[in-house]
Design a protein around this motif. Structure first.
Motif, PDB file in Angstrom:
ATOM      1  N   VAL A  37       0.862  -1.175   0.000  1.00  0.00           N
ATOM      2  CA  VAL A  37       0.000   0.000   0.000  1.00  0.00           C
ATOM      3  C   VAL A  37       0.899   1.226   0.000  1.00  0.00           C
ATOM      4  O   VAL A  37       1.686   1.410   0.928  1.00  0.00           O
ATOM      5  CB  VAL A  37      -0.932   0.030   1.230  1.00  0.00           C
ATOM      6  N   VAL A  38       0.804   2.040  -1.028  1.00  0.00           N
ATOM      7  CA  VAL A  38       1.598   3.264  -1.110  1.00  0.00           C
ATOM      8  C   VAL A  38       0.691   4.438  -0.824  1.00  0.00           C
ATOM      9  O   VAL A  38      -0.229   4.721  -1.588  1.00  0.00           O
ATOM     10  CB  VAL A  38       2.261   3.420  -2.498  1.00  0.00           C
ATOM     11  N   GLY A  39       0.921   5.123   0.258  1.00  0.00           N
ATOM     12  CA  GLY A  39       0.095   6.250   0.653  1.00  0.00           C
ATOM     13  C   GLY A  39      -0.092   6.274   2.153  1.00  0.00           C
ATOM     14  O   GLY A  39       0.020   5.245   2.822  1.00  0.00           O
ATOM     15  N   GLY A  40      -0.354   7.464   2.678  1.00  0.00           N
ATOM     16  CA  GLY A  40      -0.488   7.615   4.122  1.00  0.00           C
ATOM     17  C   GLY A  40      -1.797   8.225   4.556  1.00  0.00           C
ATOM     18  O   GLY A  40      -1.898   8.722   5.681  1.00  0.00           O
ATOM     19  N   GLY A  41      -2.810   8.213   3.688  1.00  0.00           N
ATOM     20  CA  GLY A  41      -4.123   8.713   4.066  1.00  0.00           C
ATOM     21  C   GLY A  41      -4.934   7.641   4.771  1.00  0.00           C
ATOM     22  O   GLY A  41      -4.522   6.486   4.881  1.00  0.00           O
ATOM     23  N   PHE A  42      -6.116   8.027   5.248  1.00  0.00           N
ATOM     24  CA  PHE A  42      -6.889   7.053   6.021  1.00  0.00           C
ATOM     25  C   PHE A  42      -7.403   5.908   5.161  1.00  0.00           C
ATOM     26  O   PHE A  42      -7.579   4.796   5.654  1.00  0.00           O
ATOM     27  CB  PHE A  42      -8.035   7.733   6.777  1.00  0.00           C
ATOM     28  N   ILE A  43      -7.618   6.141   3.866  1.00  0.00           N
ATOM     29  CA  ILE A  43      -8.062   5.040   3.009  1.00  0.00           C
ATOM     30  C   ILE A  43      -6.942   4.016   2.848  1.00  0.00           C
ATOM     31  O   ILE A  43      -7.168   2.805   2.883  1.00  0.00           O
ATOM     32  CB  ILE A  43      -8.521   5.575   1.641  1.00  0.00           C
ATOM     33  N   ALA A  44      -5.716   4.506   2.685  1.00  0.00           N
ATOM     34  CA  ALA A  44      -4.567   3.610   2.587  1.00  0.00           C
ATOM     35  C   ALA A  44      -4.437   2.765   3.842  1.00  0.00           C
ATOM     36  O   ALA A  44      -4.232   1.544   3.781  1.00  0.00           O
ATOM     37  CB  ALA A  44      -3.294   4.420   2.362  1.00  0.00           C
ATOM     38  N   LEU A  45      -4.588   3.408   5.008  1.00  0.00           N
ATOM     39  CA  LEU A  45      -4.452   2.687   6.264  1.00  0.00           C
ATOM     40  C   LEU A  45      -5.602   1.704   6.469  1.00  0.00           C
ATOM     41  O   LEU A  45      -5.400   0.616   7.018  1.00  0.00           O
ATOM     42  CB  LEU A  45      -4.396   3.673   7.439  1.00  0.00           C
ATOM     43  N   GLU A  46      -6.791   2.069   6.026  1.00  0.00           N
ATOM     44  CA  GLU A  46      -7.921   1.151   6.144  1.00  0.00           C
ATOM     45  C   GLU A  46      -7.644  -0.143   5.391  1.00  0.00           C
ATOM     46  O   GLU A  46      -7.794  -1.243   5.942  1.00  0.00           O
ATOM     47  CB  GLU A  46      -9.186   1.806   5.585  1.00  0.00           C
ATOM     48  N   PHE A  47      -7.247  -0.022   4.120  1.00  0.00           N
ATOM     49  CA  PHE A  47      -7.013  -1.224   3.333  1.00  0.00           C
ATOM     50  C   PHE A  47      -5.812  -2.015   3.851  1.00  0.00           C
ATOM     51  O   PHE A  47      -5.807  -3.251   3.823  1.00  0.00           O
ATOM     52  CB  PHE A  47      -6.828  -0.882   1.856  1.00  0.00           C
ATOM     53  N   ALA A  48      -4.789  -1.315   4.324  1.00  0.00           N
ATOM     54  CA  ALA A  48      -3.620  -2.011   4.868  1.00  0.00           C
ATOM     55  C   ALA A  48      -4.004  -2.839   6.086  1.00  0.00           C
ATOM     56  O   ALA A  48      -3.631  -4.010   6.203  1.00  0.00           O
ATOM     57  CB  ALA A  48      -2.530  -1.000   5.226  1.00  0.00           C
ATOM     58  N   THR A  49      -4.769  -2.242   6.993  1.00  0.00           N
ATOM     59  CA  THR A  49      -5.140  -2.963   8.219  1.00  0.00           C
ATOM     60  C   THR A  49      -6.146  -4.069   7.940  1.00  0.00           C
ATOM     61  O   THR A  49      -6.088  -5.144   8.540  1.00  0.00           O
ATOM     62  CB  THR A  49      -5.713  -1.984   9.255  1.00  0.00           C
ATOM     63  N   ILE A  50      -7.061  -3.825   7.023  1.00  0.00           N
ATOM     64  CA  ILE A  50      -8.053  -4.843   6.667  1.00  0.00           C
ATOM     65  C   ILE A  50      -7.370  -6.083   6.092  1.00  0.00           C
ATOM     66  O   ILE A  50      -7.601  -7.212   6.544  1.00  0.00           O
ATOM     67  CB  ILE A  50      -9.066  -4.290   5.648  1.00  0.00           C
ATOM     68  N   MET A  51      -6.537  -5.869   5.091  1.00  0.00           N
ATOM     69  CA  MET A  51      -5.919  -7.011   4.421  1.00  0.00           C
ATOM     70  C   MET A  51      -4.945  -7.739   5.338  1.00  0.00           C
ATOM     71  O   MET A  51      -4.809  -8.959   5.265  1.00  0.00           O
ATOM     72  CB  MET A  51      -5.224  -6.544   3.139  1.00  0.00           C
ATOM     73  N   ASP A  52      -4.264  -6.998   6.214  1.00  0.00           N
ATOM     74  CA  ASP A  52      -3.382  -7.640   7.195  1.00  0.00           C
ATOM     75  C   ASP A  52      -4.211  -8.525   8.128  1.00  0.00           C
ATOM     76  O   ASP A  52      -3.827  -9.651   8.437  1.00  0.00           O
ATOM     77  CB  ASP A  52      -2.638  -6.581   7.995  1.00  0.00           C
ATOM     78  N   GLY A  53      -5.361  -8.028   8.565  1.00  0.00           N
ATOM     79  CA  GLY A  53      -6.217  -8.804   9.447  1.00  0.00           C
ATOM     80  C   GLY A  53      -6.753 -10.059   8.793  1.00  0.00           C
ATOM     81  O   GLY A  53      -7.029 -11.056   9.466  1.00  0.00           O
TER      82      GLY A  53
END
Length: 308
Positions: A258-274
């Motif tokens: 995930v390239v980016g530091g906005g909340f959408i980037a963090l949402e997808f990063a945390t979702i897929m990690d989970g």
């Protein structure tokens, strides 16, 4: 809260999540897949949808003339069936206006634009994202259950295909709620078609089912077509997909960047990690969520590193 922690880069297929109106970009580079468990879908009633405040990216513009409304087919024609268009058409109809709403598709799917009645929020935004959040939280929550007296509780395995199937059924249900309850009950005529402005009070209507074109007129025309992800012109961009495609991937990625530091980037990063994907979050600065509270940003980074 499961989230992403940087890991070595290998070979990835890419995903870009850039919402132009939010000025954020999130690039996810994905590879092969993984699999096995199900989830229970929460559901929203028609009355809940009518009373809730739904979010979507909406662009509006109003055309009107002083002519009498009887000179036109409608008092108001709305192009776009997202949250903005649905809300505007319902309110106008409630005040006695004769209203029609144009939306290219009444049921969700990949072609042609990933969206449908209900807009980004219902089809490729808030709703499917929240279902993914619910699924991704399960492993972390089940690990805590032993401390509450639950013996033998285990994470099990996650089945991406079952998740997608149930997600699609829920979105289909909501498409039906919007068309046949929210709008129909409000007295709005819903037309499955694409609209093109041909004058200050006229629209060329391209019917989705038949491909035929006709012209409709209205005293007022509201454009509520929303936004579209932007993909920069850089080498390798042909391998990238956007936040639209993430909800329709046939297989769960084993690895993702995930390239980016906005909340959408963090949402997808945390979702897929989970969900079990090996996620790498890349950001050009030293700390993501620029402009947000610094204490919150620092705490979130610590939690992401600890929980991954």
């Amino acid at each position: 809260m499961p989230t992403a922690y940087p890991s070595p880069l290998h070979t990835y297929t890419a995903l870009i999540n850039i919402k132009a109106t939010m000025r954020m970009s999130s690039l996810l580079l994905c590879a092969a897949a993984r699999g096995t468990t199900a989830f229970h879908l929460p559901s929203l009633s028609a009355s809940q949808l009518r009373s809730s405040s739904l979010r979507s990216v909406t662009t509006t513009r109003l055309h009107s003339t002083p002519s009498d409304s009887s000179d036109f087919d409608y008092d108001l024609l709305v192009i776009g069936g997202g949250s903005g268009g649905v809300r505007a058409s319902r309110i106008a109809s409630g005040h006695g206006a004769k209203v029609a709403l144009l939306e290219t598709k009444l049921s969700h799917g990949v072609d042609p634009y990933y969206s449908a009645i209900g807009g980004t929020c219902v089809n490729v935004g808030c709703v499917p994202k929240k279902l993914m959040v619910f699924a991704s939280r399960y492993p972390g929550e089940i690990r805590e259950m032993e401390g509450y007296g639950w013996k033998g509780a285990s994470e099990g395995t996650f089945d991406w295909k079952v998740f997608l199937d149930n997600k699609n059924k829920e979105i289909t249900r909501l498409n039906n709620v919007y068309q046949n309850f929210v709008l129909k009950n409000a007295g709005v005529e819903v037309i499955e078609a694409r609209g093109t402005l041909t004058g200050p009070n006229s629209i060329q209507v391209h019917t989705t089912a038949t491909g035929e074109s006709s012209t409709l007129t209205a005293k007022n025309i509201l454009i509520a077509v929303g936004g579209w992800p932007f993909k920069p012109d850089i080498p390798g961009i042909e391998h990238a997909i956007t936040s639209n495609e993430i909800f329709y991937l046939e297989e769960q990625p084993k690895r993702m960047v995930v390239v980016g530091g906005g909340f959408i980037a963090l949402e997808f990063a945390t979702i897929m990690d989970g969900l079990g994907t090996d996620v790498t979050l890349m950001y050009r600065g030293d700390l993501f969520l620029r402009g947000f509270d610094d204490d919150m940003r620092t705490h979130l980074k610590e939690e992401m590193e600890n929980n991954s």
